[in-house]
Design a protein around this motif. Structure first.
Motif, PDB file in Angstrom:
ATOM      1  N   GLN A  25      -0.670  -1.486   9.029  1.00  0.00           N
ATOM      2  CA  GLN A  25      -0.380  -0.293   8.424  1.00  0.00           C
ATOM      3  C   GLN A  25      -1.329   0.831   8.605  1.00  0.00           C
ATOM      4  OE1 GLN A  25       0.372   1.661   4.268  1.00  0.00           O
ATOM      5  NE2 GLN A  25       1.235  -0.328   4.237  1.00  0.00           N
ATOM      6  N   TRP A  26      -2.583   0.368   8.345  1.00  0.00           N
ATOM      7  CA  TRP A  26      -3.575   1.404   8.765  1.00  0.00           C
ATOM      8  C   TRP A  26      -3.506   1.923   9.990  1.00  0.00           C
ATOM      9  CZ3 TRP A  26      -7.986   2.525  11.478  1.00  0.00           C
ATOM     10  CH2 TRP A  26      -9.003   3.338  10.895  1.00  0.00           C
TER      11      TRP A  26
ATOM     12  N   ALA B 214      -2.497  -5.114   6.041  1.00  0.00           N
ATOM     13  CA  ALA B 214      -3.441  -3.968   5.837  1.00  0.00           C
ATOM     14  C   ALA B 214      -3.796  -3.123   7.192  1.00  0.00           C
ATOM     15  CB  ALA B 214      -4.532  -4.440   5.060  1.00  0.00           C
TER      16      ALA B 214
ATOM     17  N   THR C  14       1.049   4.272  -1.247  1.00  0.00           N
ATOM     18  CA  THR C  14       0.349   5.480  -1.582  1.00  0.00           C
ATOM     19  C   THR C  14      -0.246   6.075  -0.210  1.00  0.00           C
ATOM     20  OG1 THR C  14      -1.804   4.318  -1.708  1.00  0.00           O
ATOM     21  CG2 THR C  14      -0.392   4.559  -3.650  1.00  0.00           C
TER      22      THR C  14
ATOM     23  N   MET D  19      -5.446   3.999   0.672  1.00  0.00           N
ATOM     24  CA  MET D  19      -4.985   2.655   0.614  1.00  0.00           C
ATOM     25  C   MET D  19      -5.444   1.867  -0.298  1.00  0.00           C
ATOM     26  SD  MET D  19      -3.937   1.980   4.651  1.00  0.00           S
ATOM     27  CE  MET D  19      -3.366   0.373   4.421  1.00  0.00           C
ATOM     28  N   ALA D  20      -4.941   1.476  -1.371  1.00  0.00           N
ATOM     29  CA  ALA D  20      -5.284   0.762  -2.560  1.00  0.00           C
ATOM     30  C   ALA D  20      -6.871   1.667  -2.944  1.00  0.00           C
ATOM     31  CB  ALA D  20      -6.023  -0.438  -2.460  1.00  0.00           C
TER      32      ALA D  20
ATOM     33  N   TYR E 279       0.813  -1.153   0.026  1.00  0.00           N
ATOM     34  CA  TYR E 279       0.066   0.087   0.067  1.00  0.00           C
ATOM     35  C   TYR E 279       0.885   1.142  -0.040  1.00  0.00           C
ATOM     36  CZ  TYR E 279      -3.393  -3.534   1.467  1.00  0.00           C
ATOM     37  OH  TYR E 279      -4.363  -4.665   1.645  1.00  0.00           O
TER      38      TYR E 279
ATOM     39  N   PRO F 299      -8.821   0.210   3.924  1.00  0.00           N
ATOM     40  CA  PRO F 299      -8.609  -0.822   2.738  1.00  0.00           C
ATOM     41  C   PRO F 299      -9.541  -2.121   3.153  1.00  0.00           C
ATOM     42  CG  PRO F 299      -6.711  -1.295   4.299  1.00  0.00           C
ATOM     43  CD  PRO F 299      -7.496   0.283   4.614  1.00  0.00           C
TER      44      PRO F 299
END
Length: 522
Positions: A405-406, A402, A373, A377-378, A371, A383
């Protein structure tokens, strides 16, 4: 004996300072008409002593001197006329100067208003509390030597954390497949290098990630891990040898000895935790498609342990550099403002610690390489893979790339906005200059860390940016410690006193339990 003579000399100097102060105010004593004037002279002297930039006045070091000081203050503040004051003070001072063992007893003829009495009592308690610092009774030179030693040890731990991050980012941490407490013998001949390489070829990481690696490439990752381990062992030597010297010189007080013993215990256990972490990466992954790597839980434990050692060293260094709380010299109104700021800074510090811990799980899962960006995220704010049904319950928050990281993104954003909000709210308040500088540092370093994290993510976590991001997290941690230290209360509360009394034994028990659990799994 030399230390006792030094204390007596400093005590005598303080008594002479009191005499000079009273002689300078002799004209005022002759014209005093009420007890408030008497109190102002005494409080002026106490303010001069307790806010001096030199080491605190040792009046209260021996308990009998403390009782004399309390008796003298009671007399100074309770006599209702200048005549009684001028009659009592010379007698008291002659007694102090003539014999340190004499016990002074004064009879109070009047009582102070409650607010005045509380302020006077707080002043004496402050002098008593200052004498109970880690450097109690030490000359200034000895305190400076301890400060530089522990400050250097903190910097060494800082370098260990940075080197560990580089070792992880270069995938070097699993190159050495065994561990000895006393240290490993490095390969010296080509045959020994081939033998080490053969051990590594049996590891899951070689088979799934580095199957085409040559011996020269293996030497690089081996040297990285070997340097990390030996640098840690040298740190132990650099801590113990000076510590033994200072102990022989009797520079280490009882309170300091407890803290240093805990640090030594934690440092030894840190090596065990590091090997416990590495062993998890030498085992076959749970699923065929998983990349072999160390357990994120164990990596987080290793990093949190390193941060704890660093924080203890840094805080002790600050204690030695500034043994008296800065708030002790403030007015009641300014001290109340500082306590309000501290009440907000404490939960902010906890938020910084939680965010750093979440970063350890990002590192453990290599979640920064997904991810790439920001802020989406995506293409989504949250996500679609945030919750995986393949993982049971709470494990999603720690093992799902996911989700990890989030969560780190949200915590980092909350940390950045909180730091700027704290700075904007407190910058105009009447705080000590050191506290204002610490606020500026926290706001600046947090802003840099947030921008650096985004840059690292967008650039797919190169080694130099990933290492810099981890190092700057420790910079932010240091700035928060500095801020909290500048806002230390002048008087310890119940929680602080309980922590001072039971914190070290509880921490030692916890460290021993971790060490035993790790050893039992070997």
């Amino acid at each position: 004996m030399a230390l006792r003579n030094t204390q007596l000399q400093k005590t005598s100097s303080c008594f002479n300072l009191l005499l000079k102060h009273l002689e300078a105010n002799s004209n005022s004593l002759e014209v005093m008409q009420d007890s408030a004037s008497v109190q102002s002279v005494w409080k002026s002297f106490l303010h001069h002593v307790t806010t001096s930039s030199s080491r605190p006045c040792p009046l209260a070091l021996p308990w009998r001197f403390g009782s004399q000081l309390r008796g003298l203050q009671t007399t100074c503040s309770s006599q209702g006329s200048a005549a009684s004051m001028t009659a009592t003070l010379p007698w008291a001072l002659r007694g102090i100067r003539g014999g340190f063992g004499q016990v002074f007893r004064f009879k109070s003829t009047a009582t102070l208003p409650m607010g005045e009495a509380a302020a006077a009592g707080a002043t004496v308690r402050l002098v008593e509390q200052t004498s109970k610092a880690l450097s109690e009774g030490l000359p200034a030179g000895a305190r400076r030597q301890l400060m530089w030693w522990l400050g250097g040890s903190a910097a060494w731990v800082y370098s260990m954390v940075v080197l560990g991050g580089v070792t992880r980012l270069t995938r070097s941490g699993l190159s050495m497949t065994d561990w000895k407490f006393t240290g490993e013998q490095r390969p010296q001949t080509e045959e020994e290098w081939e033998a080490e390489f053969a051990k590594y070829k049996e590891s899951p990481e070689f088979k799934k990630v580095h199957s085409r690696m040559k011996l020269d490439e293996f030497k690089f990752i081996y040297w990285m891990e070997y340097a990390h381990r030996m640098w840690g062992r040298l740190l132990g030597v650099g801590f113990v040898v000076p510590g033994a010297y200072f102990l022989a010189r009797r520079y280490i007080t009882g309170a300091m000895a407890k803290r240093l013993g805990l640090l030594f215990f934690m440092g030894g256990t840190q090596g065990l935790v590091g090997w416990w972490m590495v062993r998890s990466g030498l085992q076959e992954p749970e699923h065929e498609w998983q990349t072999p790597r160390v357990s994120p839980y164990r990596l987080a434990a290793h990093l949190v342990s390193a941060f704890t050692i660093y924080a203890t060293l840094a805080w002790t260094t600050l204690d030695l550099a500034h043994p008296k709380p800065l708030l002790a010299g403030l007015s009641q109104e300014a001290a109340a403002v500082a306590r309000r700021v501290r009440g907000v800074a404490l939960p902010f510090g906890a938020l910084v610690a939680v965010t750093a811990t979440s970063g350890a799980f990002v590192a453990g899962l290599d979640a920064g390489r997904a991810y790439n960006t920001f802020p989406l995220m995506a293409g989504r704010w949250i996500p679609a893979e945030y919750w995986s049904h393949a993982l049971p319950g709470l494990r999603n928050f720690f093992e799902n790339t996911a989700a990890v990281q989030w969560d780190h993104r949200v915590l980092a954003t909350l940390t950045a906005t909180s730091a700027l909000g704290l700075w904007a709210w407190a910058r105009g308040m009447p705080l000590p200059p050191q506290a204002r500088h610490a606020l500026d540092l926290v706001a600046a370093i947090t802003s840099v860390q947030f921008a650096l994290g985004i840059w690292t993510l967008l650039d797919y976590v190169p080694v130099h940016l990933g290492s810099l991001h981890q190092a700057n997290a420790l910079n932010l941690f240091t700035a928060v410690l500095f801020l909290l230290h500048t806002l230390r209360p002048a008087h310890a509360g119940p929680l602080t006193r309980a922590s001072a009394r039971f914190g070290a034994p509880l921490a030692a028990t916890l460290v021993a339990s971790v060490g035993y659990a790790v050893t039992a799994q070997q």
